[in-house]
Write a protein that holds these residues in place. Structure first.
Motif, PDB file in Angstrom:
ATOM      1  N   TRP A  62       0.830  -1.200   0.000  1.00  0.00           N
ATOM      2  CA  TRP A  62       0.000   0.000   0.000  1.00  0.00           C
ATOM      3  C   TRP A  62       0.873   1.261   0.000  1.00  0.00           C
ATOM      4  N   GLY A  97     -11.686   8.614  -6.566  1.00  0.00           N
ATOM      5  CA  GLY A  97     -11.299   8.297  -5.191  1.00  0.00           C
ATOM      6  C   GLY A  97     -10.398   9.355  -4.612  1.00  0.00           C
ATOM      7  N   PRO A  98      -9.871   9.063  -3.445  1.00  0.00           N
ATOM      8  CA  PRO A  98      -9.088  10.074  -2.735  1.00  0.00           C
ATOM      9  C   PRO A  98      -7.765  10.353  -3.430  1.00  0.00           C
ATOM     10  N   ASP A 103      -4.665  13.172   0.177  1.00  0.00           N
ATOM     11  CA  ASP A 103      -5.661  12.785   1.189  1.00  0.00           C
ATOM     12  C   ASP A 103      -5.224  11.523   1.912  1.00  0.00           C
ATOM     13  N   MET A 104      -4.721  10.568   1.132  1.00  0.00           N
ATOM     14  CA  MET A 104      -4.301   9.297   1.730  1.00  0.00           C
ATOM     15  C   MET A 104      -3.142   9.530   2.679  1.00  0.00           C
ATOM     16  N   HIS A 114      -4.362  11.191   5.802  1.00  0.00           N
ATOM     17  CA  HIS A 114      -5.058  10.279   6.710  1.00  0.00           C
ATOM     18  C   HIS A 114      -4.073   9.401   7.473  1.00  0.00           C
ATOM     19  N   GLN A 171      -3.740   9.161  11.456  1.00  0.00           N
ATOM     20  CA  GLN A 171      -3.789   7.903  12.221  1.00  0.00           C
ATOM     21  C   GLN A 171      -2.598   7.775  13.164  1.00  0.00           C
ATOM     22  N   PRO A 203     -11.575   6.491   7.146  1.00  0.00           N
ATOM     23  CA  PRO A 203     -10.389   6.426   6.296  1.00  0.00           C
ATOM     24  C   PRO A 203     -10.806   6.548   4.843  1.00  0.00           C
ATOM     25  N   ALA A 204      -9.913   7.102   4.063  1.00  0.00           N
ATOM     26  CA  ALA A 204     -10.189   7.183   2.642  1.00  0.00           C
ATOM     27  C   ALA A 204     -10.289   5.761   2.096  1.00  0.00           C
ATOM     28  N   GLU A 205     -10.929   5.677   0.965  1.00  0.00           N
ATOM     29  CA  GLU A 205     -11.075   4.369   0.335  1.00  0.00           C
ATOM     30  C   GLU A 205      -9.691   3.750   0.103  1.00  0.00           C
ATOM     31  N   GLY A 206      -9.598   2.503   0.336  1.00  0.00           N
ATOM     32  CA  GLY A 206      -8.311   1.847   0.113  1.00  0.00           C
ATOM     33  C   GLY A 206      -7.330   2.128   1.229  1.00  0.00           C
ATOM     34  N   MET A 207      -7.805   2.779   2.272  1.00  0.00           N
ATOM     35  CA  MET A 207      -6.930   3.223   3.334  1.00  0.00           C
ATOM     36  C   MET A 207      -7.084   2.336   4.565  1.00  0.00           C
TER      37      MET A 207
END
Lengths: 219, 272, 219
Positions: free
Chosen positions: B89, B107-108, B112-113, B116, B120, C189-193
């Motif tokens: 990932w 999608g993001p 954004d990913m 996030h 976390q 969480p974002a998709e795939g996250m």
């Protein structure tokens, strides 16, 4: 034994602080502690005996007292408040059908004899049922009936009136009201029965009996 | 896990620049078992960046993580599947971060990913700080104490009877209803039936050549007052109606509420 | 048999006496008692809330203090005297790091589902960890979340508050700062996250674990 305190050690806690310490130690302790025990746990040079005396004074007359138990000291709740040291669990229960019916008959027909109750209920009344109602203080024994055998009569009590929110037994709703409330089915009378001409006549010979519309009573 | 010595022995020495770096790497490898999953490992790696977690370079972090996984692989240490999933990932994230954003992509965004992930990590770190603060509080039985000798509270039980007026009335209504349907003679003591009245009237009517008050027909013992009189009056009146229907008597009442009177019908008249 | 007496006002205990009573009742109990508990044990018509306020003032700064714990009140030794209490210190059960973190997450995020705890920690929560916290009475199961699957939520208990000396869950250390930093928000969480979870302990029942992704908080 309080010596005039030359207070040699400035690091020694003040007496108020020593009292706090003794208070906390005694509170948390699982057993009474002696002066010696306290001295072992307090900072060097403290005077547990004096602290105890001070504490004892400040707890005098409170809900908790500092007691001496043998050689030891412990906090105990004040003896005069022991009545608070019990909890009461209240159990809600419903009256048996026999009991509520017997009670209703006594309320509507008082003073009423046991034989009369049995006649109305159509079954024998167990001693336990009447005893229960008497123990609950809803029913008591009234005057004896001046008839052969001089049977005891039963009447309802003030406690009963209190519980049911009645000023007097006369406030009990009559049959007509029961019927209006839908509690009594209004069925046509059996064949051959004659309707009373004036159901609520005032000149009736039942005038002395409280419940309206009750034709059962003949005395 | 092999002990540290074995690892050193197995080690093919990758491009570790300094001794310090080598030692750090080694520590990580040896401790891989000590991590609670990839997020925990990422948090540890993030700390080596020595910046606020909110401003961490996720790209650098991804590279650190991938390097770590690479190293573990080189050392032939089997990593759990979730570490490898994370590696995949992060590799994906890294490539997205390096490429110019694709406006068509759904999608993001990579940003954004990354944000996030930083969130976390920060949240996990915050919860760890909170846990430490919590455990450092004045805890009961450690720095604060309850009464050492709680006093026993005596328990008593009291019964409260539930019965309302409505129960009482219902019970009474039940009894009375039952009674109304009971055709007992007991109840009829004060009831004079129409049959009885008819019998009585038939016997007496022959003597009533002249107008006679209804009340004079009432049987003895039923003519005083109260329910017996009412019952007898009603029954006698009903019987008189029946006799009038049969044409045997005539009825007259001068005024409302005046006495009801009747007499035998004169025999001269024929009935149809 | 003690009947609740409808004590008319003149015989109502004076406030000083009510304070004594509340003091005695609280002293006798190791567990916090609520105003309601106290009212149930005091004579009718007493005002435990007022008595508590008075008591709290008179115990301020003493070796024993009146603490408020959730809805309850209890006497506890003053924390600054803990150095005297070595003999009373109870052996604390050793909590794993996982248990402590899980506890903190429940306290700060409550009501929180298991999936949310796992999302925050990045690992599966073992059944043993939650069981231990529940057994210690620090955590209990709250209401179900009204989301697909109706997952159970976890919340902290009064025993937790008592143990950590908190008046309420709002008094958790650093709560305001965490909230201000947005770290207590449920952020999907974002998709795939969604991170894969590592099984944490051998006794885990991953099969029963709801998939992560339940982030809809109903606050």
């Amino acid at each position: 034994m309080t010596q005039p305190d030359p207070r040699p050690d400035p690091s020694l806690p003040a007496m108020a602080e020593q009292e706090r310490m003794v208070e906390a130690i005694l509170f948390a302790s699982a057993r009474p502690l002696t002066v010696r025990d306290l001295a072992d746990r307090l900072p060097q040079g403290c005077d547990p005996a004096e602290a105890l005396a001070g504490l004892r004074r400040s707890y005098a007359g409170r809900g908790v007292v500092l007691e001496r138990i043998g050689d030891g000291y412990a906090f105990r709740t004040a003896p005069d408040l022991s009545f608070l040291m019990q909890t009461e669990t209240v159990e809600q229960r419903r009256l048996s059908r026999a009991a509520i019916e017997t009670l209703a008959i006594i309320a509507y027909h008082q003073p009423v004899t046991r034989a009369e109750i049995e006649e109305i209920r159509g079954v024998a009344v167990s001693r336990g049922t009447l005893d229960q109602l008497i123990e609950m203080e809803w029913v008591r024994i009234g005057r004896r009936r001046m008839t052969p055998g001089r049977p005891a009569t039963f009447v309802v009590t003030e406690t009963f009136l209190d519980h049911f929110g009645l000023e007097s037994a006369r406030d009990l709703p009559g049959l007509a009201e029961l019927r209006a409330a839908g509690l009594l089915e209004a069925r046509p009378p059996a064949e051959g029965m004659i309707l009373p001409l004036a159901p609520q006549e005032a000149d009736d010979d039942i005038g002395a009996t409280p419940p309206p519309g009750d034709f059962l009573k003949d005395d | 896990m092999p002990p540290a010595g074995d690892i050193r022995h197995l080690r093919p020495l990758p491009e570790a620049d300094t001794v310090a770096q080598r030692r750090a790497d080694e520590l990580l490898v040896v401790d891989v078992d000590g991590y609670e999953g990839p997020l925990d490992l990422l948090l540890t790696l993030a700390r080596t960046q020595k910046v606020d977690l909110m401003t961490i370079s996720v790209l650098d972090l991804a590279e650190q993580y991938l390097a770590f996984v690479e190293q573990a692989r080189a050392l032939r240490i089997e990593l759990a599947a979730d570490y490898l999933v994370m590696a995949a990932w992060l590799a994906f994230l890294k490539s997205r971060l390096l490429l110019p954003p694709d406006p068509q992509a759904e999608g993001p965004s990579a940003e954004d990913m990354a944000a996030h992930l930083a969130f976390q990590l920060e949240r996990l770190a915050a919860m760890r700080r909170a846990a430490a603060q919590l455990m450092a509080r004045d805890r009961l039985g450690i720095t604060r104490f309850a009464r050492g000798t709680p006093e026993v509270v005596a328990r008593t039980r009291r019964t409260e009877w539930q019965a309302g007026l409505i129960d009482l009335m219902r019970a009474y209504a039940r009894l009375k209803t039952r009674e109304e349907f009971r055709p007992y003679a007991f109840d009829r003591r004060d009831v004079f039936t129409m049959e009885q009245a008819l019998d009585r009237m038939r016997g007496l009517i022959g003597y009533a050549g002249d107008w006679t008050n209804l009340s004079d027909f009432l049987p003895e013992g039923w003519d005083n007052h109260g329910p017996r009189r009412r019952s007898a009056t009603a029954a006698t009146f009903a019987a008189s109606l029946e006799l009038a229907r049969q044409g045997r008597i005539e009825i007259r009442q001068a005024d409302p509420f005046a006495p009801i009177r009747f007499r035998r019908r004169p025999p001269t008249t024929d009935m149809p």
